[in-house]
Design a protein around this motif. Structure first.
Motif: not given
Ligand SMILES: NC(=O)c1ccc[n+]([C@@H]2O[C@H](COP(=O)([O-])OP(=O)(O)OC[C@H]3O[C@@H](n4cnc5c(N)ncnc54)[C@H](O)[C@@H]3O)[C@@H](O)[C@H]2O)c1
Length: 405
Positions: A12, A31, A70, A82
């Motif tokens: 996604i 990632d 990040y 999830t």
């Protein structure tokens, strides 16, 4: 346009990051997986998907960057896994929580943090808001679930309608403006809880409808009725639209998300639970069919039986929760001696015992082929199955001489 840091570059996150970058947004894709980031930095995509390489090229030209770190900015999209806890059936929100915690360490004051991962209703309130409340920075949480389908992701990213759940219409509109850089579908603004529930409901609807077809298949098998013919005729009714039975439900969405409702609402979600059980029983049902056909046709050497397809759907390389893997797990657990040959053109890594990597060698090695995935390759090769016993669980063969579920 704001800089966007997309967190999680899987099925996604990567296409979403590429799509934004290709439409003029400054994007950094982050990632934790170092080899994945290195592959992207080397100019290669990490999974097969129609149109992805071309989109990747556009995004590179537009200056997309990939990193394990990040970035500091005012807009984040979180697309991390999830899964559900196999015992409680409740969501394992730890990936989302960890990602948001790290975002909070880096983000600007008043940043917008969009969680795209599918979550059970109430997850943002129960797991994410408390970590935001526990620190001084003020950020705006948003839930914008994704509904694209592997195999047609690039098209669907552009054309699907999107749901954006936020605490205020102003923030929802700001997020809508970012997505509308590429999204040509309707952008529906709502609150977070409604967005959470809507996404899970969509996949549960699919699961229940598939379970109905699968249960009909079992009923028809018991008394030797032709389920496909029955569904074909029943669907002539103007308000009936029964789906097709199959070897089970896989993938990361339909076979997972209904469990969130079962786990959180066990007293209410009875039909949803039963549908999950029906779909999860299908791989074992396929094994029973293989055994009964083998008996009927005098096949005793199961190493001459080939399972075609390892992915959870056709023409993709995603094997998560795939019916074939569930089938092999069932065989292993039940202690049956079934040393199948297994082949899938999209799965080049060694994943299971008996796996072969060459289609010709696979066809030479088997007398009995079980079609579990309708890849284009098998659709184009049906004449090569002549003379073999075929169990077609996906209705790719028109020929009435094949066995069906
Ligand atoms: N795959 C689908 O077809 C699909 C469709 C709709 C919704 N979803 C939902 O989207 C979410 C993501 O699914 P996916 O299929 O892309 O998963 P994925 O496993 O393909 O990708 C997730 C990525 O997140 C990375 N990651 C995990 N924790 C991280 C962290 N804290 N910081 C940085 N990176 C981190 C992983 O290394 C991995 O590369 C899930 O909630 C899923 O249910 C998936």
């Amino acid at each position: 346009m704001k800089k966007v840091n997309v967190i999680g570059l899987g099925y996604i996150g990567l296409p979403t990051a590429l799509m934004l970058a290709s439409h003029g947004v400054e994007v950094v894709g982050t990632d934790y997986n170092q080899s994945l980031v290195q592959t992207l930095q080397a100019g290669k995509t990490t999974f097969e998907e129609k149109g992805l390489d071309e989109l990747f090229g556009h995004a590179l030209d537009a200056g997309i960057r990939f990193s394990n770190e990040y970035e500091t900015c005012g807009f984040y999209i979180v697309a991390v896994p999830t899964p559900y806890d196999p015992d409680t059936k409740q969501i394992d929100a730890s990936y989302v929580v960890n990602a948001v915690k790290t975002v909070l360490e880096h983000c600007e004051e008043e940043a917008i943090v969009v969680v795209e991962s599918t979550v059970s209703p109430g997850t943002m309130d129960r797991f994410v808001r408390p970590i935001v409340a526990a620190q001084k920075k003020h950020v705006h949480l948003v839930h914008a679930p994704e509904r694209i389908i592997p195999g047609n992701m690039v098209y669907e990213l552009l054309h699907n309608s999107r749901t954006i759940g936020a605490d205020s219409p102003e923030i929802a509109e700001q997020v809508g403006a970012v997505y509308s850089t590429f999204c040509e579908g309707e952008i529906v603004l709502t609150d977070i809880r409604t967005a959470e529930m809507t996404k899970v409901v969509e996949n549960t609807f699919r699961d229940i409808n598939i379970a109905f077809a699968n249960e009909l298949c079992k009923i028809c098998r018991r008394d030797n009725m032709d389920v496909n013919e029955i569904i074909r005729i029943a669907n002539k009714h103007p308000r009936v639209n029964i789906l097709s039975p199959g070897p089970g439900v896989g993938g990361h969405c339909i076979s997972v998300d209904p469990w969130f409702l079962v786990g959180d609402y066990p007293e209410e979600a009875k039909l949803i639970h039963q549908a999950r059980l029906v779909n999860d029983s299908m791989p074992a049902f396929v094994v029973e069919r293989i055994e009964s056909i083998a008996k009927e046709r005098g096949v005793s050497d199961f190493s001459r039986i080939g399972l075609y397809g390892l992915t959870y759907k056709e023409n993709v390389d995603d094997t998560r929760e795939s019916p074939t893997l569930q089938l092999l797990e069932h065989v292993k657990k039940s202690g049956k001696k079934m040393p199948f040959c297994v082949y899938d053109p999209y799965v080049t890594r060694d994943l299971v015992e008996g796996q072969m990597h060459d289609f010709d060698a696979f066809l030479d090695a088997v007398d009995f082929v079980v079609i579990l995935v309708a890849h284009q390759e098998i659709r184009d090769s049906l004449s090569r199955l002549n003379g073999k016993i075929v169990l077609d669980t996906r209705r790719v063969c028109e020929d009435d001489s094949v066995y069906r579920l």
